[in-house]
Design a protein around this motif. Structure first.
Motif, PDB file in Angstrom:
ATOM      1  N   ALA A 213       0.824  -1.218   0.000  1.00  0.00           N
ATOM      2  CA  ALA A 213       0.000   0.000   0.000  1.00  0.00           C
ATOM      3  C   ALA A 213       0.856   1.266   0.000  1.00  0.00           C
ATOM      4  O   ALA A 213       0.372   2.352  -0.312  1.00  0.00           O
ATOM      5  N   MET A 214       2.132   1.137   0.354  1.00  0.00           N
ATOM      6  CA  MET A 214       3.025   2.314   0.397  1.00  0.00           C
ATOM      7  C   MET A 214       3.577   2.669  -0.987  1.00  0.00           C
ATOM      8  O   MET A 214       4.218   3.710  -1.143  1.00  0.00           O
ATOM      9  N   LEU A 215       3.375   1.808  -1.979  1.00  0.00           N
ATOM     10  CA  LEU A 215       3.998   2.019  -3.295  1.00  0.00           C
ATOM     11  C   LEU A 215       3.439   3.240  -4.010  1.00  0.00           C
ATOM     12  O   LEU A 215       2.223   3.392  -4.121  1.00  0.00           O
ATOM     13  N   ARG A 216       4.361   4.079  -4.501  1.00  0.00           N
ATOM     14  CA  ARG A 216       3.952   5.239  -5.299  1.00  0.00           C
ATOM     15  C   ARG A 216       4.585   5.226  -6.688  1.00  0.00           C
ATOM     16  O   ARG A 216       4.029   5.755  -7.633  1.00  0.00           O
ATOM     17  N   ASN A 217       5.781   4.666  -6.806  1.00  0.00           N
ATOM     18  CA  ASN A 217       6.432   4.620  -8.122  1.00  0.00           C
ATOM     19  C   ASN A 217       7.317   3.372  -8.235  1.00  0.00           C
ATOM     20  O   ASN A 217       7.370   2.551  -7.308  1.00  0.00           O
ATOM     21  N   GLN A 218       7.989   3.222  -9.360  1.00  0.00           N
ATOM     22  CA  GLN A 218       8.778   2.012  -9.594  1.00  0.00           C
ATOM     23  C   GLN A 218       9.966   1.901  -8.641  1.00  0.00           C
ATOM     24  O   GLN A 218      10.340   0.802  -8.233  1.00  0.00           O
ATOM     25  N   ASN A 219      10.570   3.039  -8.267  1.00  0.00           N
ATOM     26  CA  ASN A 219      11.660   2.979  -7.293  1.00  0.00           C
ATOM     27  C   ASN A 219      11.178   2.404  -5.958  1.00  0.00           C
ATOM     28  O   ASN A 219      11.890   1.652  -5.290  1.00  0.00           O
ATOM     29  N   ASP A 220       9.955   2.775  -5.574  1.00  0.00           N
ATOM     30  CA  ASP A 220       9.384   2.234  -4.335  1.00  0.00           C
ATOM     31  C   ASP A 220       9.294   0.711  -4.416  1.00  0.00           C
ATOM     32  O   ASP A 220       9.548   0.003  -3.437  1.00  0.00           O
ATOM     33  N   PHE A 221       8.909   0.217  -5.597  1.00  0.00           N
ATOM     34  CA  PHE A 221       8.757  -1.229  -5.771  1.00  0.00           C
ATOM     35  C   PHE A 221      10.123  -1.926  -5.645  1.00  0.00           C
ATOM     36  O   PHE A 221      10.243  -3.008  -5.079  1.00  0.00           O
ATOM     37  N   LYS A 222      11.165  -1.268  -6.159  1.00  0.00           N
ATOM     38  CA  LYS A 222      12.511  -1.837  -6.031  1.00  0.00           C
ATOM     39  C   LYS A 222      12.916  -1.891  -4.548  1.00  0.00           C
ATOM     40  O   LYS A 222      13.434  -2.904  -4.068  1.00  0.00           O
ATOM     41  N   LEU A 223      12.653  -0.790  -3.829  1.00  0.00           N
ATOM     42  CA  LEU A 223      12.987  -0.769  -2.399  1.00  0.00           C
ATOM     43  C   LEU A 223      12.171  -1.797  -1.634  1.00  0.00           C
ATOM     44  O   LEU A 223      12.681  -2.500  -0.753  1.00  0.00           O
ATOM     45  N   LEU A 224      10.881  -1.891  -1.978  1.00  0.00           N
ATOM     46  CA  LEU A 224       9.998  -2.844  -1.301  1.00  0.00           C
ATOM     47  C   LEU A 224      10.523  -4.266  -1.467  1.00  0.00           C
ATOM     48  O   LEU A 224      10.547  -5.051  -0.512  1.00  0.00           O
ATOM     49  N   GLN A 225      10.995  -4.571  -2.684  1.00  0.00           N
ATOM     50  CA  GLN A 225      11.500  -5.932  -2.904  1.00  0.00           C
ATOM     51  C   GLN A 225      12.782  -6.178  -2.111  1.00  0.00           C
ATOM     52  O   GLN A 225      13.037  -7.299  -1.675  1.00  0.00           O
ATOM     53  N   LEU A 226      13.571  -5.149  -1.892  1.00  0.00           N
ATOM     54  CA  LEU A 226      14.744  -5.329  -1.026  1.00  0.00           C
ATOM     55  C   LEU A 226      14.308  -5.616   0.416  1.00  0.00           C
ATOM     56  O   LEU A 226      14.965  -6.378   1.124  1.00  0.00           O
ATOM     57  N   THR A 227      13.171  -5.022   0.841  1.00  0.00           N
ATOM     58  CA  THR A 227      12.709  -5.298   2.221  1.00  0.00           C
ATOM     59  C   THR A 227      12.236  -6.747   2.370  1.00  0.00           C
ATOM     60  O   THR A 227      12.204  -7.272   3.479  1.00  0.00           O
ATOM     61  N   TRP A 228      11.846  -7.381   1.249  1.00  0.00           N
ATOM     62  CA  TRP A 228      11.402  -8.791   1.333  1.00  0.00           C
ATOM     63  C   TRP A 228      12.524  -9.690   1.835  1.00  0.00           C
ATOM     64  O   TRP A 228      12.274 -10.766   2.369  1.00  0.00           O
ATOM     65  N   ILE A 229      13.762  -9.265   1.637  1.00  0.00           N
ATOM     66  CA  ILE A 229      14.896 -10.094   2.055  1.00  0.00           C
ATOM     67  C   ILE A 229      14.832 -10.358   3.562  1.00  0.00           C
ATOM     68  O   ILE A 229      15.236 -11.408   4.040  1.00  0.00           O
TER      69      ILE A 229
END
Ligand SMILES: [Fe+2]
Length: 278
Positions: A213-229
């Motif tokens: 729900a925090m996603l606003r742009n593609q960079n956010d998605f890249k950061l979000l996927q790093l948090t999955w680690i």
């Protein structure tokens, strides 16, 4: 979840599925996929992407199961949720032309409905059916419920790791392809604007998973996927991250700020610790 080498879980306490049963589930799955082939090139790219994703998630699941030294029956059972985790993506895309659950439907719940309506699992032992359905239903939840039994938790964690690892690959390859070859649904319609969300960056720095729900742009998605680690469960998964150079390949697609470099350094430190069994 304990790490491999420390697991005392009693595998094989009942006869899990055999290779022939897994083979017939695979036959069903690929026939089901084929029934969704589409005429528009863009649609076909998106459907094919999910088929390849499923194959790769199965390979990841088998690798984790092998590293855990599971017996062949338990390993076959570990592969089944990987095979079906995104079965709901096919009817989801056909109806809504998106992989964004927030504007369509929960694809995990839809997947369990597909399995039930097609009686796909009915020849399996009841306990195996329960584990597969629960693992499919829970593969995309933010966190697993506290009251899961140990066996279901193990298989659910396994498919969640296998899935996250391959979503990272899919997402990285999306940015490495020329625009014409991209399966457009991967980026969930997010815009390619500069900057990133400070809330997601804050999660990354704190070692916490961020919410979609925090996603606003593609960079956010890249950061979000790093948090999955921070949600990975098995040493095997951390090994695959490193072998495939996924952190560097993803982070080089982020803005080159000191803050990003620092946060990526924290993630790498966390991975190193996990690889050392700490
Ligand atoms: Fe999924």
């Amino acid at each position: 979840m304990s790490l491999p080498g420390l697991i005392s879980f009693p595998y094989g306490i009942y006869p899990h599925m055999n290779f022939e049963e897994l083979q017939s589930l695979e036959d069903w799955f690929y026939a089901y996929c084929d029934s969704f082939s589409m005429t528009e090139a863009e649609d076909q790219l998106n459907i094919a992407l999910k088929q390849v994703h499923t194959q790769e998630v199965c390979l990841n699941a088998v690798r984790i199961a092998q590293d855990l030294k599971m017996d062949p029956q338990s390993s076959a059972l570990a592969e089944a949720p990987a095979l079906f985790h995104d079965v709901g993506r096919f009817p989801q895309y056909k109806q809504y032309k998106t992989f964004d659950d927030s504007i369509s439907t929960n694809h995990a719940a839809l997947g369990t409905r597909v399995l039930r309506e097609n009686k796909t699992l009915e020849k399996l032992a009841k306990q195996d059916q329960k584990i597969i359905v629960r693992s499919v239903a829970l593969h995309n939840v933010f966190s697993l419920p506290a009251n899961l039994d140990d066996e279901t938790r193990l298989f659910a964690e396994l498919v969640r790791d296998a899935d996250k690892l391959d979503i990272l690959r899919v997402f990285i390859e999306y940015f490495e392809q020329d625009e014409k070859s991209r399966a457009g649904a991967v980026a969930l319609g997010l815009s390619n604007t500069p900057g990133y969300s400070h809330d997601i960056m804050s999660c990354l720095k704190k070692g916490k998973m961020a919410l979609k729900a925090m996603l606003r742009n593609q960079n956010d998605f890249k950061l979000l996927q790093l948090t999955w680690i921070y949600d990975l469960n098995f040493v095997s998964s951390f090994r695959m991250l490193v072998e495939r150079n996924l952190i560097a390949r993803l982070s080089e697609k982020l803005p080159g700020t000191d803050e990003v470099a620092q946060a990526v350094g924290l993630v790498c430190g966390y991975v190193d610790k996990k690889l050392q069994g700490r």
